[in-house]
Structure formats: C-alpha cells, structure tokens
Design an enzyme around this catalytic site. Sequence first.
Site, PDB file in Angstrom:
ATOM      1  N   ASN A   1       2.595 -16.731 -15.466  1.00  9.10           N
ATOM      2  CA  ASN A   1       1.866 -16.319 -16.678  1.00  9.10           C
ATOM      3  C   ASN A   1       0.951 -17.397 -17.240  1.00  9.10           C
ATOM      4  O   ASN A   1       0.344 -17.204 -18.301  1.00  9.10           O
ATOM      5  CB  ASN A   1       2.852 -15.843 -17.754  1.00  9.10           C
ATOM      6  CG  ASN A   1       3.790 -16.942 -18.232  1.00  9.10           C
ATOM      7  OD1 ASN A   1       3.639 -18.099 -17.859  1.00  9.10           O
ATOM      8  ND2 ASN A   1       4.762 -16.562 -19.059  1.00  9.10           N
TER       9      ASN A   1
ATOM     10  N   HIS B   1      17.831 -31.428  -8.320  1.00 11.50           N
ATOM     11  CA  HIS B   1      17.095 -31.622  -9.561  1.00 11.50           C
ATOM     12  C   HIS B   1      17.495 -32.900 -10.303  1.00 11.50           C
ATOM     13  O   HIS B   1      16.822 -33.290 -11.265  1.00 11.50           O
ATOM     14  CB  HIS B   1      17.317 -30.420 -10.478  1.00 11.50           C
ATOM     15  CG  HIS B   1      18.752 -30.258 -10.884  1.00 11.50           C
ATOM     16  ND1 HIS B   1      19.718 -29.825 -10.012  1.00 11.50           N
ATOM     17  CD2 HIS B   1      19.383 -30.487 -12.067  1.00 11.50           C
ATOM     18  CE1 HIS B   1      20.886 -29.790 -10.631  1.00 11.50           C
ATOM     19  NE2 HIS B   1      20.709 -30.189 -11.877  1.00 11.50           N
ATOM     20  N   ASP B   2      18.582 -33.548  -9.873  1.00 10.71           N
ATOM     21  CA  ASP B   2      19.055 -34.764 -10.527  1.00 10.71           C
ATOM     22  C   ASP B   2      18.783 -36.025  -9.715  1.00 10.71           C
ATOM     23  O   ASP B   2      19.232 -37.110 -10.101  1.00 10.71           O
ATOM     24  CB  ASP B   2      20.569 -34.677 -10.773  1.00 10.71           C
ATOM     25  CG  ASP B   2      20.925 -33.770 -11.938  1.00 10.71           C
ATOM     26  OD1 ASP B   2      20.082 -33.618 -12.851  1.00 10.71           O
ATOM     27  OD2 ASP B   2      22.039 -33.218 -11.941  1.00 10.71           O
TER      28      ASP B   2
ATOM     29  N   ASP C   1       1.509 -20.390 -18.576  1.00  8.73           N
ATOM     30  CA  ASP C   1       1.882 -21.207 -19.736  1.00  8.73           C
ATOM     31  C   ASP C   1       2.297 -22.621 -19.337  1.00  8.73           C
ATOM     32  O   ASP C   1       2.691 -23.427 -20.186  1.00  8.73           O
ATOM     33  CB  ASP C   1       2.999 -20.537 -20.542  1.00  8.73           C
ATOM     34  CG  ASP C   1       4.318 -20.439 -19.779  1.00  8.73           C
ATOM     35  OD1 ASP C   1       4.359 -20.777 -18.585  1.00  8.73           O
ATOM     36  OD2 ASP C   1       5.315 -19.990 -20.396  1.00  8.73           O
TER      37      ASP C   1
ATOM     38  N   ASP D   1      23.443 -21.017 -11.443  1.00  5.53           N
ATOM     39  CA  ASP D   1      24.127 -22.175 -11.996  1.00  5.53           C
ATOM     40  C   ASP D   1      25.136 -21.694 -13.037  1.00  5.53           C
ATOM     41  O   ASP D   1      24.829 -20.821 -13.851  1.00  5.53           O
ATOM     42  CB  ASP D   1      23.126 -23.118 -12.659  1.00  5.53           C
ATOM     43  CG  ASP D   1      23.133 -24.500 -12.035  1.00  5.53           C
ATOM     44  OD1 ASP D   1      24.219 -25.103 -12.025  1.00  5.53           O
ATOM     45  OD2 ASP D   1      22.084 -24.966 -11.563  1.00  5.53           O
TER      46      ASP D   1
ATOM     47  N   ASP E   1      28.396 -26.486 -12.534  1.00  3.49           N
ATOM     48  CA  ASP E   1      27.973 -27.782 -13.060  1.00  3.49           C
ATOM     49  C   ASP E   1      29.180 -28.587 -13.552  1.00  3.49           C
ATOM     50  O   ASP E   1      30.022 -28.067 -14.298  1.00  3.49           O
ATOM     51  CB  ASP E   1      26.990 -27.543 -14.209  1.00  3.49           C
ATOM     52  CG  ASP E   1      26.301 -28.789 -14.676  1.00  3.49           C
ATOM     53  OD1 ASP E   1      25.501 -29.347 -13.905  1.00  3.49           O
ATOM     54  OD2 ASP E   1      26.548 -29.204 -15.825  1.00  3.49           O
TER      55      ASP E   1
ATOM     56  N   GLU F   1      30.031 -28.833  -8.502  1.00  2.00           N
ATOM     57  CA  GLU F   1      29.461 -30.168  -8.658  1.00  2.00           C
ATOM     58  C   GLU F   1      30.535 -31.060  -9.269  1.00  2.00           C
ATOM     59  O   GLU F   1      31.055 -30.768 -10.356  1.00  2.00           O
ATOM     60  CB  GLU F   1      28.230 -30.137  -9.570  1.00  2.00           C
ATOM     61  CG  GLU F   1      27.567 -31.507  -9.677  1.00  2.00           C
ATOM     62  CD  GLU F   1      26.706 -31.662 -10.904  1.00  2.00           C
ATOM     63  OE1 GLU F   1      25.708 -32.399 -10.827  1.00  2.00           O
ATOM     64  OE2 GLU F   1      27.017 -31.066 -11.953  1.00  2.00           O
TER      65      GLU F   1
END
Length: 568
Positions: free
Chosen positions: A23, A337-338, A25, A98, A206, A265
């Site tokens: 979109n 992502h970490d 943004d 997640d 997580d 995790e």
Amino acid sequence: MVDQDWRRWVVYQVYPRSFADANGDGVGDLRGILSKVDYLSKLGVDVVWLSPVYRSPMDDNGYDISDYRDVDPLFGTLADLDELIAVLHARDMKLVMDLVVNHTSDEHPWFQASKSGKDDPKRDWYWWRDPRPGHVGGAPGAEPTNWESYFSGPTWEWDEATGQYYLHLFSRKQPDLNWENRQVRAAVYEMMNWWLDRGVDGFRMDVINMISKNLALPDVPPRPGSPYGPGNRHFICGPRNHEFLAEMHREVFAGRERHILTVGEMPDVTVEDARLFTDPERREVDMVFQFGHVSLDHGAHRFDPKPLKLSALKASLADWQTGLAGTGWNSLYWGNHDQPRAVSRFGDDGAHRVAAAKTLATVLHLHRGTPYIYQGDELGMTNSPFAAIEDYRDIETLNFHAAAVAGGTVDVPELLQAMARTSRDHARTPMQWDASDQAGFTTGKPWIAVNPNHVEINAAAQVDDPDSVFAHHRRLIDLRHTDPVVTDGSFEPLVPEHEQVWAFVRRTPDAELLVAANFGADPIEITLPVDEGWCRAEVVLANLPDADPVLPTITLRPWESVVLRRRG
C-alpha cells in the site's frame, strides 16, 4: 508426533515489516506477502513463518502484543491473513505464526485489568511485587530484584497507582505473564487452538524457556559498574518449564489430524535440556532454537564483538548434532530477525560474496535438522552501511547506546563500530526485490533505509539465473526433499580442528554424503581422513563451476563447497 514427513520441510522466515509493501506506506504488509507467494513457491520452501502481525503498539516491532486474535492495521486485516493461509495451502505450503506468550504488551486488556487495582481478578496474571524492604518504591535500588533487562536497565517497572513493581524481562512495555496462574495458561491454550482451527500449521514460540521463574526471585551478582546483573539462571528453563510445555501439547496439539510444527526459541538452553524438550516420547516441542553458535563472537554482550574461530563454530554445531542424535531434532539457522546478515558475519560479503553465501547454505542445509532460511539470505543479502545512531530503529540497539552515553563508560565510536557489525537492524532492512528505487519494496519511504547494494543484489537478477545464490538454495531444498540421507543420515565431523576447511559425512546404510567446504579466501589442498572408496564418488552439488574433486586429497578454491555421494 507420528508423521515424520515434517522432518523434510524447509522453513522460510518472513519479517512482515520488511518483506513487501503493497500500500505504499513504507511498511511491509500481508498483501505484500501475498504478492510474493509465487516467489516462495519457486524457491521450493515448505513452510512460511511469519514474525508477529498481531495488534501491537510496536514498541518491539510487534513482539509486544495487545490483541492475540486480530491483525494490526499496519499489516492488513484478519481476512488478509485468512487469504494468505488459503493461498499457501493451495501451493502445499504451511503457515507458522510467532507465539509470544512469555509477555504481552502493557496495552493488552489483560494487563490493563491487572494494573487497575490489587483486587482485580487478573492482578495475579502478571508478576507484581512490593519494593525491596526498607526502600521507597520508584527510588533507585528499590526494585524487588537486581535483574537486568535484555533491553537495558532493571527488569522491574514501578506503578505509582498501585504501589508495586511489575516484572518485564524485555521492554517496560512488555510485562511478563505469570504462568504459575492456571487461568493464564488456559487463556493462552484457548488462543492457540483458535489459530490452529483457523488453519495455522504451527508456532515458533518466542523465548518459551523463560515462562517458568524461580519463585524466590533472588538477586544476582551485578555487572561491573552497574547495580544490575543477568538473572538468567532464575528464569531460563525454570522449574516448571517442561511441565508447562507438556501441558500445552496435551491441551493444544494432541489429537489433531495434521502435524503441527512447534519450535521453541530458547536462549541459553543446553544440549541436555534440549534432548528433553525435543524427545518425541515426551511430547513437548519438535525442535528448539539454541543460541550457542550465534553467541561465539560475543563478549559480555551483543555489542562486545570478539574474533570467531571456525573450529569453535564447527564444534558448536557438531555438539548439537551429536547431542540430539537418535532422540531429538535440530533447528538449523545462520540468521533471523535478531541476527546480523549471515554472509557478513560468517562468510565474505566482498569479492567472494556469492560463493560464500552458497557455501554457508550448503553447510547448513546438509546438517541433520530443519533448515531455516531468513528472508534475503537466499539472495546473499549483506549488512547495511549503518554509521550513525540515527540510522537504527531497533529498541535494543537504541537503548544500549543511550545507556552507554549516559553512563560515560563506553567509547562511543567503538560502540558504533560494533553496532555496525552486530545490530539486529541489519536483518530488518527491506527485502531487495529489484534494482529500482527502494529495491521494489515500496513506492513510499521505507521505515528503515534500503541497503544501497540492492542495485546489484536483488531477486529480479537471480530468480532465473542458474548460477545465482537463489538457484543454489533451490538445489539444496530439492536435495533434502529427494535424498533420505539428508534427513535420516548420521553425522560424522572430519578435520574438526582445521581453521579453514569444514567437512563432514552424513551416512545411512544405503548411501553416504560427504560435504567439504573452504571457509577462506585462499585456495587450499587437504587430505581428508576417509577411505579410498570416495575417489569414485559422484558430485551431486557444487557452488562453483567445473568442480572435480578427487578424494581423499582435495583442492578447494576460495569459498568452494562440494557435496559428494556414494552408495553405502
């Protein structure tokens, strides 16, 4: 867990905020992911794992959840997610969500009720404690314990209205749920069943080994120069952790017709603990994410880098291969992502980037376990050229920098150099789809800057190139799907002390695979400790053209890797 087909699956992690923006943004969304399903199908992955898309104030980019049963408008709608599930299922792919249930957002209705008063029925859904005896609430040193938050500072936040502290192992806006409360566990299980009934195929859980705390909440030795210290020993794999996960399996996963993929995790988990967590007979989780190999280049913390020896990296993964053999199951990953980008961290993001990215993938995928591809690793994406603190968006990075500047005990230029190597934001720059402005990620201004090297490193340049990093990942996935040795074979390390060559054998009674990889920019000749029968082995996969290895003595070009096969 009767169905063993899941052991052949390959998982692809999508970080929705940075994957594809439909979109304009500047933030990735579910419609953007839907537009890239063909890409994921062409890659050949079996499972798509989404980082959180739930409603959230986004203090920690969605890992602070305020509504577990809705999608944040930033990412789209629940209908968009339903459509994604259906489209993936039509392509014979699964969707894993997640699951963040060690903590919620402080804006979740559960916590809003909990903090409304000491007599509220949900007060005990979180960890509330009085100030330390003899201290005034809110004053330095009055916290119930001296534990240090993963995001800097104390793990306790003072609530003036009710005169107590609440526990948060991460951000102050991420209060920890009290899993000792049976009502909390029942509410979590009900929510999980709601998602599975909706079509979700599993959960990445997580920090799930932090849900059981030592009820005594004891102090710990502080770090030098700080009143706080790591309280890990009192909430990592706590006294009821196995009990809670076994209960979760009974209440959520047992009796379902399809296999539900579960990965926990688990920071600081040991091999011995993981054998229990992943033993199929115990019915807890399929596999764990352990952090041993991604902690080897850390000193006292993430931003205290130290040199990494290849022998240590090999030994770390080999320990897990050996430790879980015959009982548990491994998760295999270089990045997520970490973590910073794998090829910049473990490989060579310069002249040998393509060969190094392929070799990292080869070594990872040929271990025993489930491979996880983090978005962009299949292209060989690299760390970004971050220089100033204003370039970053990650709460961990920003908080650590602010605390270091305030404390005046850290060399800030050196800290920025470390952050340029290790910050989580390196994994969060937009996916590089093409060479156009903003890498084809968005038509607007991206929430974090695109890596300038997207002009050279992008999906459009690779998907139809048979010599690309993308194509090499496709071949690795196909090998896992078709050769049982990759899934079922034993693991035998070769030359474990060598600091440039990574080599091992996978073996079943019917066949053997030998992997040999050069983790260096110089060619090398090495004699491997294998029998002469390997001289007749066939090359089934190589990352460089014209590979013609002859064992037991083999010559490997810079960052070259080969996979050979012979009948058992």
